[in-house]
Design an enzyme around this catalytic site. Structure first.
Site, mmCIF file in Angstrom:
data_model
loop_
_atom_site.group_PDB
_atom_site.id
_atom_site.type_symbol
_atom_site.label_atom_id
_atom_site.label_comp_id
_atom_site.label_asym_id
_atom_site.label_seq_id
_atom_site.Cartn_x
_atom_site.Cartn_y
_atom_site.Cartn_z
ATOM 1 N N ASN A 143 8.039 -20.801 7.269
ATOM 2 C CA ASN A 143 8.371 -21.049 5.876
ATOM 3 C C ASN A 143 9.613 -20.257 5.498
ATOM 4 O O ASN A 143 9.621 -19.032 5.575
ATOM 5 C CB ASN A 143 7.222 -20.604 4.961
ATOM 6 C CG ASN A 143 7.572 -20.814 3.491
ATOM 7 O OD1 ASN A 143 7.726 -21.953 3.046
ATOM 8 N ND2 ASN A 143 7.747 -19.730 2.743
ATOM 9 N N GLU A 144 10.654 -20.960 5.096
ATOM 10 C CA GLU A 144 11.862 -20.370 4.518
ATOM 11 C C GLU A 144 12.506 -19.286 5.386
ATOM 12 O O GLU A 144 12.557 -18.111 4.998
ATOM 13 C CB GLU A 144 11.557 -19.809 3.125
ATOM 14 C CG GLU A 144 11.035 -20.848 2.157
ATOM 15 C CD GLU A 144 11.099 -20.397 0.694
ATOM 16 O OE1 GLU A 144 11.247 -19.186 0.442
ATOM 17 O OE2 GLU A 144 11.009 -21.262 -0.188
ATOM 18 N N ARG A 171 -1.182 -27.982 1.757
ATOM 19 C CA ARG A 171 -0.364 -27.121 2.616
ATOM 20 C C ARG A 171 -0.794 -25.666 2.401
ATOM 21 O O ARG A 171 -0.693 -25.138 1.298
ATOM 22 C CB ARG A 171 1.125 -27.287 2.265
ATOM 23 C CG ARG A 171 1.993 -26.325 3.042
ATOM 24 C CD ARG A 171 3.482 -26.442 2.722
ATOM 25 N NE ARG A 171 4.161 -25.418 3.499
ATOM 26 C CZ ARG A 171 5.050 -24.559 3.037
ATOM 27 N NH1 ARG A 171 5.433 -24.595 1.772
ATOM 28 N NH2 ARG A 171 5.570 -23.644 3.828
ATOM 29 N N ASP A 225 -4.586 -7.469 -1.911
ATOM 30 C CA ASP A 225 -5.867 -7.081 -1.308
ATOM 31 C C ASP A 225 -6.982 -8.079 -1.654
ATOM 32 O O ASP A 225 -7.834 -8.377 -0.816
ATOM 33 C CB ASP A 225 -6.301 -5.690 -1.784
ATOM 34 C CG ASP A 225 -5.450 -4.585 -1.163
ATOM 35 O OD1 ASP A 225 -4.488 -4.915 -0.427
ATOM 36 O OD2 ASP A 225 -5.730 -3.401 -1.411
ATOM 37 N N TYR A 231 13.911 -25.373 -5.514
ATOM 38 C CA TYR A 231 13.514 -25.008 -6.880
ATOM 39 C C TYR A 231 14.633 -25.158 -7.894
ATOM 40 O O TYR A 231 14.393 -25.553 -9.022
ATOM 41 C CB TYR A 231 13.010 -23.561 -6.920
ATOM 42 C CG TYR A 231 11.662 -23.364 -6.278
ATOM 43 C CD1 TYR A 231 11.532 -23.157 -4.906
ATOM 44 C CD2 TYR A 231 10.505 -23.408 -7.049
ATOM 45 C CE1 TYR A 231 10.294 -22.992 -4.315
ATOM 46 C CE2 TYR A 231 9.249 -23.234 -6.464
ATOM 47 C CZ TYR A 231 9.157 -23.028 -5.100
ATOM 48 O OH TYR A 231 7.921 -22.870 -4.526
ATOM 49 N N ASN A 288 12.028 -26.774 0.908
ATOM 50 C CA ASN A 288 11.593 -26.133 -0.336
ATOM 51 C C ASN A 288 12.794 -26.092 -1.272
ATOM 52 O O ASN A 288 13.869 -25.630 -0.884
ATOM 53 C CB ASN A 288 11.132 -24.686 -0.096
ATOM 54 C CG ASN A 288 9.780 -24.608 0.583
ATOM 55 O OD1 ASN A 288 9.167 -25.631 0.885
ATOM 56 N ND2 ASN A 288 9.312 -23.393 0.813
ATOM 57 N N HIS A 318 4.104 -17.695 7.101
ATOM 58 C CA HIS A 318 4.567 -17.604 5.711
ATOM 59 C C HIS A 318 4.690 -16.111 5.361
ATOM 60 O O HIS A 318 3.961 -15.602 4.517
ATOM 61 C CB HIS A 318 3.609 -18.346 4.785
ATOM 62 C CG HIS A 318 4.223 -18.731 3.462
ATOM 63 N ND1 HIS A 318 4.271 -20.026 3.002
ATOM 64 C CD2 HIS A 318 4.833 -17.994 2.507
ATOM 65 C CE1 HIS A 318 4.862 -20.062 1.808
ATOM 66 N NE2 HIS A 318 5.202 -18.831 1.487
ATOM 67 N N HIS A 338 0.829 -1.215 0.000
ATOM 68 C CA HIS A 338 0.000 0.000 0.000
ATOM 69 C C HIS A 338 0.858 1.258 0.000
ATOM 70 O O HIS A 338 0.543 2.235 -0.657
ATOM 71 C CB HIS A 338 -0.945 0.008 1.210
ATOM 72 C CG HIS A 338 -1.967 -1.082 1.137
ATOM 73 N ND1 HIS A 338 -2.626 -1.575 2.235
ATOM 74 C CD2 HIS A 338 -2.436 -1.787 0.081
ATOM 75 C CE1 HIS A 338 -3.455 -2.536 1.860
ATOM 76 N NE2 HIS A 338 -3.353 -2.677 0.561
ATOM 77 N N GLU A 349 7.774 -27.611 -0.958
ATOM 78 C CA GLU A 349 7.573 -26.802 -2.173
ATOM 79 C C GLU A 349 8.557 -27.230 -3.234
ATOM 80 O O GLU A 349 9.728 -27.491 -2.955
ATOM 81 C CB GLU A 349 7.804 -25.308 -1.924
ATOM 82 C CG GLU A 349 6.654 -24.570 -1.302
ATOM 83 C CD GLU A 349 6.911 -23.069 -1.179
ATOM 84 O OE1 GLU A 349 7.509 -22.479 -2.113
ATOM 85 O OE2 GLU A 349 6.533 -22.509 -0.145
HETATM 86 C C1 NOJ Z 1 8.898 -19.980 -2.021
HETATM 87 C C2 NOJ Z 1 7.864 -19.264 -1.207
HETATM 88 O O1 NOJ Z 1 7.602 -20.000 -0.049
HETATM 89 C C3 NOJ Z 1 6.587 -18.986 -1.957
HETATM 90 O O2 NOJ Z 1 5.848 -18.095 -1.214
HETATM 91 C C4 NOJ Z 1 6.914 -18.466 -3.344
HETATM 92 O O3 NOJ Z 1 5.772 -18.079 -4.041
HETATM 93 C C5 NOJ Z 1 7.661 -19.528 -4.096
HETATM 94 N N1 NOJ Z 1 8.903 -19.787 -3.411
HETATM 95 C C6 NOJ Z 1 7.997 -19.177 -5.540
HETATM 96 O O4 NOJ Z 1 8.892 -18.147 -5.579
#
Ligand code: NOJ
Length: 497
Positions: free
Chosen positions: A185-186, A96, A71, A330, A328, A141, A58, A397
């Site tokens: 988370n992370e 989750r 929002d 990627y 998590n 998160h 915002h 993830e």
């Molecule tokens: C990790 C995060 O936990 C999540 O919130 C995010 O959208 C994804 N990575 C992708 O970047």
């Protein structure tokens, strides 16, 4: 032939002999994930308080790529029944999702509980259970209640206690039905992106100091939540509590000793920073992290290490505070050694001193940081197995970014590759992985990237007030994997001899 190859061959032969195909184990669980700020919307509905992402988007819309905010997002605050229908169609074992702290405790403190927030999550949890889907709930998160940021956010050690209060309320309210809890988370993103790099809310830049303060609070907060569950709730509720840490795989760029050491240092000082205190036998930060930051701090003329130490009691309190290792993952990076002069500005990056690159030959995605490197997942899982004595791992993830196409073959290919790598890690390497979660159920608010990047198995039309959801090709693909427990097309790739 090496011993490990021989063992692999025997496993494969035994599968052939018994006429079975290579499948995920019977009790292996498949799910999908989302997070409150990214999907719920209803940012100020029925008593919800403001959080740090509301404030950031915002006050500084221009800090988000497309100047959008959460929002309304996917409007799951209203459309949660549709979400459950999608989950049901996918046939997932679990979902989750995360609780919005300020929807339940509008000020962040436990002196007032917002009945509508409780009602919302009760409805969702009950609907999931009615449809045979297990809830896997993340407590934090990234959407810290703004009033807790006003008092400094995570670098303030008192937040550990306030987090425990919040966790306790969540266990009390929902723990009769929720059996899997993720505290954070992370953490690397909470502390590095939030307090070091200025990338995520609250966007502070205090690398090498604020991030380490944040880290200390967060590890203690996690342990507090774990122990309060253990003491007060586990006897009756019989659930599990863990933490989700994100990690890349750091592959040495060359086979020179200094690059091999650099890659290991990267693993220890990013993943190990969080995992070592909880999952290692000895507890505390990795030695290399304490030594490097301690020595550098001295050379920089600080009176003590920039890495705040734990007391012996705190080390014992944190060590072993897990029922599973949430991971998590990627993508991967090539890592080489980098010399940074002692008089360079203080930073976590200077403390680690590595150069990180990605191979231009790796398949790209729509996200600059996400390249398709399936073998990295297998190596990472083996590293965790070796380093932390093969704990039960839940992959919480894993997913692919594109621009939202319905025929999302890039995602399909990514999932195929990563699930194959996972299958190899389980069947051939004996990694103790119990669950896999695809990020994400549907396209959503990708933080500072707004709605420009898409990770969903379902497409969401963000210009339609009804936020209609449409199944993508990958949804069908994932559903088939869940139902067959195998990756039909690529089985021959499992043979790695
Ligand atoms: C990790 C995060 O936990 C999540 O919130 C995010 O959208 C994804 N990575 C992708 O970047």
């Amino acid at each position: 032939m090496e011993m490990s190859h021989l063992i692999s061959l025997l496993i494969l032969l035994s599968f052939e002999t018994f006429g079975d195909s290579l499948r995920f184990p019977k009790n292996f669980k498949f799910g999908v994930a989302t997070a409150s700020y990214q999907i719920e919307g209803g940012w100020n509905a029925s008593g919800k308080g403001e959080n740090i992402w509301d404030r950031l988007t915002h006050e500084h819309p221009d800090w988000v790529k497309d100047h959008q905010n959460g929002d309304v997002a996917c409007d799951s605050y209203h459309l949660w029944k549709q979400d459950v229908e999608m989950l049901k169609y996918l046939n997932v074992t679990f979902y989750r999702f995360s609780l919005s702290w300020s929807r339940i405790l509008p000020s962040g403190f436990s002196n007032y509980i917002n009945p509508d927030g409780v009602r919302y999550y009760n409805d969702l949890i009950n609907e999931l259970l009615k449809n045979g889907i297990e809830p896997m709930v993340t407590l934090y998160h990234w959407d810290l209640p703004q009033p807790l940021q006003e008092v400094g956010g995570w670098p303030n050690p008192l937040l550990a206690k306030y987090f425990e209060d919040y966790a306790k309320i969540a266990f009390e309210l929902f723990g009769d039905r929720v059996k899997t809890w993720i505290t954070f988370n992370e953490p690397p993103e909470v502390c590095e992106s939030g307090y070091a790099e200025g990338a995520n809310a609250p966007c502070y830049k205090s690398s090498g100091i604020g991030d380490y303060m944040c880290g200390k609070t967060l590890l203690l907060a996690h342990a507090r939540a774990y122990h309060i569950y253990d003491k007060l709730y586990r006897p009756k509720q019989k659930g599990k509590v863990g933490i989700t840490i994100d990690a890349i795989w750091a592959e040495p760029k060359t086979n020179r000793i200094k690059d091999i050491k650099a890659a290991e240092r990267q693993m220890q000082m990013d993943l190990g920073w969080w995992a070592h205190p909880i999952f290692s036998k000895s507890g505390d930060y990795p030695e290399i992290m304490k030594n490097r930051i301690g020595n550098l701090s001295k050379a920089e003329n600080f009176s003590s290490s920039r890495l705040p130490q734990f007391t012996e009691n705190e080390i014992r309190f944190i060590q072993g505070s897990f029922d599973f290792f949430g991971l998590n993952h990627y993508s991967s990076w090539l890592v080489s050694d980098l010399k940074i002069p002692v008089n360079a500005p203080v930073s976590h990056w200077k403390d680690v001193s590595v150069l990180m690159q990605q191979d231009p030959k790796w398949k790209p995605s729509a996200a600059t940081w996400l390249k398709v490197v399936p073998w990295g997942l297998r190596k990472l899982l083996n590293w965790i197995k070796k380093e932390y004595n093969n704990p039960p791992v839940y992959i919480t993830e894993n997913g692919f970014a594109d621009f939202g196409e319905l025929n999302d073959f890039g995602r399909l290919d990514y999932l195929k590759g990563y699930l194959n790598a996972l299958l190899k890690a389980i069947l051939l390497d004996g990694c103790n992985v119990k669950a896999y979660t695809c990020w994400s159920l549907m396209d959503n608010m990708e933080w500072r990237d707004g709605y420009t990047l898409k990770f969903g198995l379902y497409y969401v039309n963000f210009t339609n007030p009804k936020r209609t959801r449409t199944e993508k090709a990958s949804a069908e693909f994932y559903k088939t994997i869940i139902e067959t427990r195998t990756i039909l097309e690529d089985l021959e790739q499992v043979i790695v001899l």
